[in-house]
Design an enzyme around this catalytic site. Structure first.
Site, PDB file in Angstrom:
ATOM      1  N   CYS A  38       0.824  -1.211   0.000  1.00 56.92           N
ATOM      2  CA  CYS A  38       0.000   0.000   0.000  1.00 56.92           C
ATOM      3  C   CYS A  38       0.865   1.271   0.000  1.00 56.92           C
ATOM      4  CB  CYS A  38      -1.001  -0.028   1.148  1.00 56.92           C
ATOM      5  SG  CYS A  38      -2.358   1.141   0.901  1.00 56.92           S
ATOM      6  N   HIS A  68      -4.259  -4.672   0.131  1.00 54.30           N
ATOM      7  CA  HIS A  68      -3.997  -5.225   1.466  1.00 54.30           C
ATOM      8  C   HIS A  68      -4.462  -6.674   1.546  1.00 54.30           C
ATOM      9  CE1 HIS A  68      -2.650  -1.684   3.751  1.00 54.30           C
ATOM     10  NE2 HIS A  68      -3.542  -0.974   3.088  1.00 54.30           N
ATOM     11  N   GLU A  80      -3.165  -8.825   3.198  1.00 56.13           N
ATOM     12  CA  GLU A  80      -2.920  -9.287   4.573  1.00 56.13           C
ATOM     13  C   GLU A  80      -4.084  -8.968   5.516  1.00 56.13           C
ATOM     14  OE1 GLU A  80      -1.802  -4.975   4.924  1.00 56.13           O
ATOM     15  OE2 GLU A  80      -1.751  -6.514   3.365  1.00 56.13           O
TER      16      GLU A  80
END
Length: 305
Positions: A142, A233, A235
């Site tokens: 990001c 993202h 994650e």
């Protein structure tokens, strides 16, 4: 992949409750193999949450990993206690003479600021320079990706009309690329940002591996295969976007409801996690094909990327 982290790191108990193999320091010292050395440069305010998200994804492979956590020294986090930071995190001065098989640089909630106005920008740039010679492969996430593209390649960020927030469909552009091995024809990734990079600005040895009609280039890699830039993202946990939305509501920021996230667009409904398998694939592929398979056994032989 057993991950070796401090016995008392809060993420350890969370991961163990999810049946993820976490190796304690004593057991790791008695393993007769060289573990991968991975550095996580965590710029997010919620340190424990971000640590846990990334460590969860690094655990999905059979190679042992030793983890170092890195924090900024020129800016002190206001959301994490100093005792916690001093106990679990290292500063750049403490690790700058060390070599790593891989490095992960997280996002940061500073994207609306000019890069040069970020309080730790000078330190961040020093660490980016250092990563070229001291990390065999680096994954940027990001804001970390946008900032690294700007610093290394001069690629500007562009403000969006409104924040991108939600779960978006992406397509791989190179199905047989090792980083995308096992990816479906369409996969989903969370995004949460006010800025973007334009595909037309990407130049030099950069290659777009996956993109979205709504969010633009999503996974970018250098031709030398040692730098990865992920604008979203993968994650994120299931509830991360929901928590961000509620936080911004409480601040009176009038946030848009994250797209393609809440069932029937109802913020009171429980969202589904549609990106779990591809998050695991991306991190596992990176660790296997661009860290484990490529890095020299002798870390001192790592040179400039």
């Amino acid at each position: 992949m057993p991950i070796n982290i401090p016995d008392d790191l809060p993420a350890a108990s969370i991961l163990e409750s999810e049946k993820i193999f976490v190796m304690n320091e004593n057991r790791a010292r008695h393993q007769d193999i060289r573990p991968l050395e991975i550095l996580i440069f965590n710029l997010m305010p919620s340190k424990v949450e971000t640590e846990t998200q990334i460590l969860r994804l690094l655990s999905n492979s059979p190679i042992q990993i030793d983890i170092d956590l890195l924090r900024t020294e020129t800016y002190i986090s206001k959301h994490t206690s100093q005792d916690y930071l001093q106990h679990f995190y290292k500063t750049f001065n403490e690790i700058k003479n060390k070599k790593y098989d891989g490095m992960i640089i997280t996002g940061a909630p500073v994207e609306n600021m000019p890069y040069e106005s970020v309080k730790y920008w000078k330190e961040f740039c020093e660490i980016l320079d250092w990563s070229l010679t001291n990390s065999f492969s680096t994954m940027h996430i990001c804001w970390g990706a946008l900032a690294a593209l700007y610093y290394h390649y001069g690629i500007p960020k562009h403000p969006l009309d409104e924040k991108i927030s939600g779960i978006y469909a992406h397509v791989p552009l190179e199905y047989y690329h090792p980083l995308l091995r096992g990816f479906d024809d369409v996969f989903y990734m969370p995004h949460s940002r006010y800025m973007t990079v334009k595909e037309s600005d990407l130049k030099g040895d950069l290659k777009v591996l996956a993109r979205s009609e709504e969010t633009g280039p999503a996974i970018i890699m250098s031709d030398k295969l040692r730098q990865v830039f992920v604008t979203g993202h993968l994650e994120y946990d299931t509830m991360t976007l929901a928590n961000e939305y509620k936080r911004d509501l409480e601040k009176g920021l009038h946030p848009v409801i994250p797209e393609n996230y809440f069932p029937d667009n109802d913020p009171n409904a429980a969202p589904k996690k549609l990106w779990r398998s591809h998050a695991s694939l991306l991190f596992s592929n990176w660790l296997n094909y661009y860290v484990y398979q490529q890095t020299p056994y002798d870390l001192l032989k790592i040179g400039r990327s």
